[in-house]
Design a protein around this motif. Structure first.
Motif, PDB file in Angstrom:
ATOM      1  N   ASN A 298     -45.385   9.874 127.930  1.00 50.02           N
ATOM      2  CA  ASN A 298     -44.712   9.782 126.546  1.00 50.02           C
ATOM      3  C   ASN A 298     -43.424   9.321 126.720  1.00 50.02           C
ATOM      4  O   ASN A 298     -42.752   9.465 125.656  1.00 50.02           O
ATOM      5  CB  ASN A 298     -44.703  11.540 126.168  1.00 50.02           C
ATOM      6  CG  ASN A 298     -46.334  11.810 125.741  1.00 50.02           C
ATOM      7  OD1 ASN A 298     -46.688  11.560 124.852  1.00 50.02           O
ATOM      8  ND2 ASN A 298     -46.765  12.647 126.868  1.00 50.02           N
ATOM      9  N   ASP A 318     -36.558  20.810 116.960  1.00 50.42           N
ATOM     10  CA  ASP A 318     -37.776  19.775 117.036  1.00 50.42           C
ATOM     11  C   ASP A 318     -38.723  19.851 118.169  1.00 50.42           C
ATOM     12  O   ASP A 318     -39.394  19.064 118.588  1.00 50.42           O
ATOM     13  CB  ASP A 318     -37.199  18.235 116.914  1.00 50.42           C
ATOM     14  CG  ASP A 318     -36.467  17.992 118.254  1.00 50.42           C
ATOM     15  OD1 ASP A 318     -35.984  18.412 118.673  1.00 50.42           O
ATOM     16  OD2 ASP A 318     -36.559  16.767 118.333  1.00 50.42           O
ATOM     17  N   ASN A 321     -43.657  19.581 116.535  1.00 49.73           N
ATOM     18  CA  ASN A 321     -43.916  18.665 115.346  1.00 49.73           C
ATOM     19  C   ASN A 321     -45.001  19.037 114.584  1.00 49.73           C
ATOM     20  O   ASN A 321     -46.060  19.079 114.702  1.00 49.73           O
ATOM     21  CB  ASN A 321     -44.183  17.182 115.972  1.00 49.73           C
ATOM     22  CG  ASN A 321     -44.192  16.158 115.124  1.00 49.73           C
ATOM     23  OD1 ASN A 321     -44.213  16.378 113.762  1.00 49.73           O
ATOM     24  ND2 ASN A 321     -44.626  15.084 115.518  1.00 49.73           N
ATOM     25  N   LEU A 324     -48.173  17.035 113.814  1.00 51.53           N
ATOM     26  CA  LEU A 324     -49.299  16.842 114.909  1.00 51.53           C
ATOM     27  C   LEU A 324     -50.273  17.892 114.788  1.00 51.53           C
ATOM     28  O   LEU A 324     -50.006  19.203 115.159  1.00 51.53           O
ATOM     29  CB  LEU A 324     -48.483  16.777 116.302  1.00 51.53           C
ATOM     30  CG  LEU A 324     -49.043  16.045 117.393  1.00 51.53           C
ATOM     31  CD1 LEU A 324     -49.336  14.562 116.959  1.00 51.53           C
ATOM     32  CD2 LEU A 324     -48.107  16.093 118.504  1.00 51.53           C
ATOM     33  N   ASN A 330     -48.978  19.368 120.602  1.00 44.37           N
ATOM     34  CA  ASN A 330     -47.508  19.096 120.795  1.00 44.37           C
ATOM     35  C   ASN A 330     -47.180  19.310 122.384  1.00 44.37           C
ATOM     36  O   ASN A 330     -46.168  18.673 122.870  1.00 44.37           O
ATOM     37  CB  ASN A 330     -46.752  20.232 120.295  1.00 44.37           C
ATOM     38  CG  ASN A 330     -46.594  19.975 118.687  1.00 44.37           C
ATOM     39  OD1 ASN A 330     -45.576  19.240 118.244  1.00 44.37           O
ATOM     40  ND2 ASN A 330     -47.577  20.370 117.837  1.00 44.37           N
ATOM     41  N   GLU A 333     -48.366  15.596 123.703  1.00 40.34           N
ATOM     42  CA  GLU A 333     -48.032  14.379 123.105  1.00 40.34           C
ATOM     43  C   GLU A 333     -46.677  14.257 122.537  1.00 40.34           C
ATOM     44  O   GLU A 333     -46.079  13.237 122.170  1.00 40.34           O
ATOM     45  CB  GLU A 333     -48.926  13.904 122.072  1.00 40.34           C
ATOM     46  CG  GLU A 333     -50.354  13.811 122.560  1.00 40.34           C
ATOM     47  CD  GLU A 333     -51.380  13.632 121.374  1.00 40.34           C
ATOM     48  OE1 GLU A 333     -50.966  12.929 120.519  1.00 40.34           O
ATOM     49  OE2 GLU A 333     -52.449  13.904 121.634  1.00 40.34           O
ATOM     50  N   HIS A 334     -45.854  15.445 122.139  1.00 36.42           N
ATOM     51  CA  HIS A 334     -44.563  15.443 121.315  1.00 36.42           C
ATOM     52  C   HIS A 334     -43.472  15.352 122.595  1.00 36.42           C
ATOM     53  O   HIS A 334     -43.602  16.432 123.291  1.00 36.42           O
ATOM     54  CB  HIS A 334     -44.648  16.969 120.600  1.00 36.42           C
ATOM     55  CG  HIS A 334     -43.385  16.728 119.941  1.00 36.42           C
ATOM     56  ND1 HIS A 334     -42.636  15.808 119.128  1.00 36.42           N
ATOM     57  CD2 HIS A 334     -42.459  17.917 119.707  1.00 36.42           C
ATOM     58  CE1 HIS A 334     -41.486  16.165 118.715  1.00 36.42           C
ATOM     59  NE2 HIS A 334     -41.396  17.231 118.933  1.00 36.42           N
ATOM     60  N   ASP A 335     -42.725  14.417 122.520  1.00 40.50           N
ATOM     61  CA  ASP A 335     -41.916  14.202 123.702  1.00 40.50           C
ATOM     62  C   ASP A 335     -41.054  15.302 123.768  1.00 40.50           C
ATOM     63  O   ASP A 335     -40.764  15.535 124.997  1.00 40.50           O
ATOM     64  CB  ASP A 335     -41.096  12.713 123.234  1.00 40.50           C
ATOM     65  CG  ASP A 335     -40.714  12.719 121.917  1.00 40.50           C
ATOM     66  OD1 ASP A 335     -40.643  13.685 121.295  1.00 40.50           O
ATOM     67  OD2 ASP A 335     -40.370  11.273 121.439  1.00 40.50           O
TER      68      ASP A 335
END
Length: 459
Positions: A298, A318, A321, A324, A330, A333-335
């Motif tokens: 990612n 944050d 997300n 998403l 998350n 995939e959520h950095d």
């Protein structure tokens, strides 16, 4: 001239033998004769008793088997080292953006283009895919050659590793020197290595599909990248564990009887709770490395280049997300969450390794186990330092590659520690000691070794 006749147990003495030495040898014979060897092994395997011709042949075969166990161990060490190098080269290939430069995959491999026209054809193929169109529109032919050679080298190194594994395997099976217990495991490892090549192409293909990832960049799926890296770690772990087992078996088989007794007695003195803790910490090291694969997939290392906070907070705003869906994505995939997860796992690993080291100072451990615990603590501290430095310096290629290799080195030391506490199973120990003719003699010299043998009965 003086020697002990091992066929009849009779001491043959020349006139030059010192009387003191003769008395010591006679006393040793009286002491060892107080205990009879196991009935099943007494007539064939005890070197103080009479050995049949069949036993002599089997003893020679067993010694030859111990030699082949050692050779197999060194061969597997070499294969594991090549996999280690493959992981290093794969990490550099990823960090330099070279992984998608070859847009075709042929199992047998291909030679590099030999003419300018051939390179132009390869370059035109690359231009048809998203990475060039979205990221590398200003890439020159000479720069393309460099990234192409990086990916080609990684693929060819995988094929060479497969040959180094397969050819000796076929030779040893053909000669009939491969231990029966290893044949199915090594066949499984060969199949796993072949699958790893397929998974690598499956990963690359995800970067050629035109799907938008990471803000529109043409990149591979983080799930497939994590699968590819995890499979490499699994293959490395299996090779190393098998090598450790064969190496230990060869050493135990060639040990003197009393040395075997001391060896197993030292292992029985280690508390079961410490062994379980070592296995748990090793699993945590593997889990942390697995989370690092999602950081790489990612590009999460680029999000917050500060430590220990993220945006001035321990838990950033944050972290999740809301757009998403479903929410569990998350985690992978959520950095922001991916980086935060890796940080938490890394610091937890450091704390657990430190606690294991403190515990190792309070329990009786074999020397090699203590050495492994010390090395594990030092490597864990270095690995955390490499990770923080990579983050603060905005992921330079040399530091990021060293950090990835550090995770595999820490896993190696963790496996070494576990293996020094669980070198071989009890049944394998008994069979190898019996095969080399030492179990019965060890029972005669010291009755304590009988705890290794459930059928041993001392009169």
């Amino acid at each position: 001239m003086q020697f002990i006749n091992m066929w009849s147990g009779r001491i043959l003495v020349s006139r030059t033998m010192p009387r003191a030495r003769l008395r010591v040898m006679q006393m040793h014979r009286r002491i060892t004769s107080l205990h009879k060897p196991p009935r099943r092994l007494a007539s064939r395997w005890c070197s103080v008793g009479k050995m049949t011709s069949e036993a002599i042949v089997e003893e020679a075969i067993s010694k030859d088997g111990a030699m082949w166990e050692r050779r197999i161990a060194y061969w597997l060490y070499g294969c594991a080292g090549m996999v280690f190098g493959m992981v290093a080269l794969g990490g550099i290939t990823r960090l330099t953006g070279s992984g998608l430069s070859m847009v075709e995959w042929k199992p047998a491999g291909i030679l590099p283009p030999l003419t300018t026209e051939g390179w132009e054809m390869e370059f035109q193929k690359y231009k048809q895919f998203p990475e060039y169109q979205k990221l590398n529109e200003d890439l020159s032919l000479s720069e393309f050659k460099w990234i192409w050679y990086m990916e080609w080298g990684h693929r060819m190194a995988g094929r060479v590793t497969g040959m180094v594994f397969a050819l000796p395997l076929v030779y040893m099976v053909g000669r009939g020197v491969m231990p029966g217990r290893l044949a199915p495991r090594l066949a499984g490892l060969f199949a796993l290595g072949g699958c790893q090549g397929l998974i690598g192409w499956w990963m690359v293909k995800s970067g050629l599909d035109g799907k938008e990832r990471f803000g529109g960049e043409g990149r591979v799926s983080p799930y497939r990248l994590a699968t590819h890296l995890s499979m490499a770690f699994i293959l490395y772990t299996a090779l190393l564990n098998t090598a450790f087992g064969s190496h230990t078996i060869s050493k135990v088989a060639m040990m003197a009887p009393l040395a075997q007794v001391d060896f197993h007695r030292a292992l029985r003195a280690v508390p079961a709770s410490f062994r379980g803790s070592a296995i748990g910490v090793t699993a945590l090291v593997g889990l942390t490395a697995f989370s690092g694969a999602f950081v790489a997939g990612n590009h999460a290392g680029m999000v917050y280049d500060e430590f220990p906070t993220m945006g001035g907070q321990l838990i950033p705003d944050d972290l999740i997300n809301p757009y998403l869906k479903p929410a569990w994505r998350n985690v992978f995939e959520h950095d922001t969450m991916v980086q935060w997860n890796h940080r938490v796992l890394a610091m937890t690993t450091l704390g657990c390794v430190s606690g294991l080291w403190v515990a190792s100072r309070r329990v009786p451990l074999p020397p090699r186990a203590r050495m492994a615990a010390n090395a594990m603590l030092g490597m864990c501290a270095l690995q955390v330092s490499l990770g923080i430095s990579t983050l603060l310096m905005h992921v330079p290629v040399p530091l990021a590659s060293a950090h990835q290799m550090g995770s595999l080195t820490l896993l190696t030391l963790s496996l070494w520690l576990v293996h020094t506490l669980h070198p071989i199973s009890r049944s394998v120990a008994i069979s190898r000691m019996a095969a080399t003719g030492t179990l019965g003699c060890a029972n005669m010299i010291s009755p304590h070794v009988c705890s290794l043998n459930p059928e041993c009965e001392l009169d």
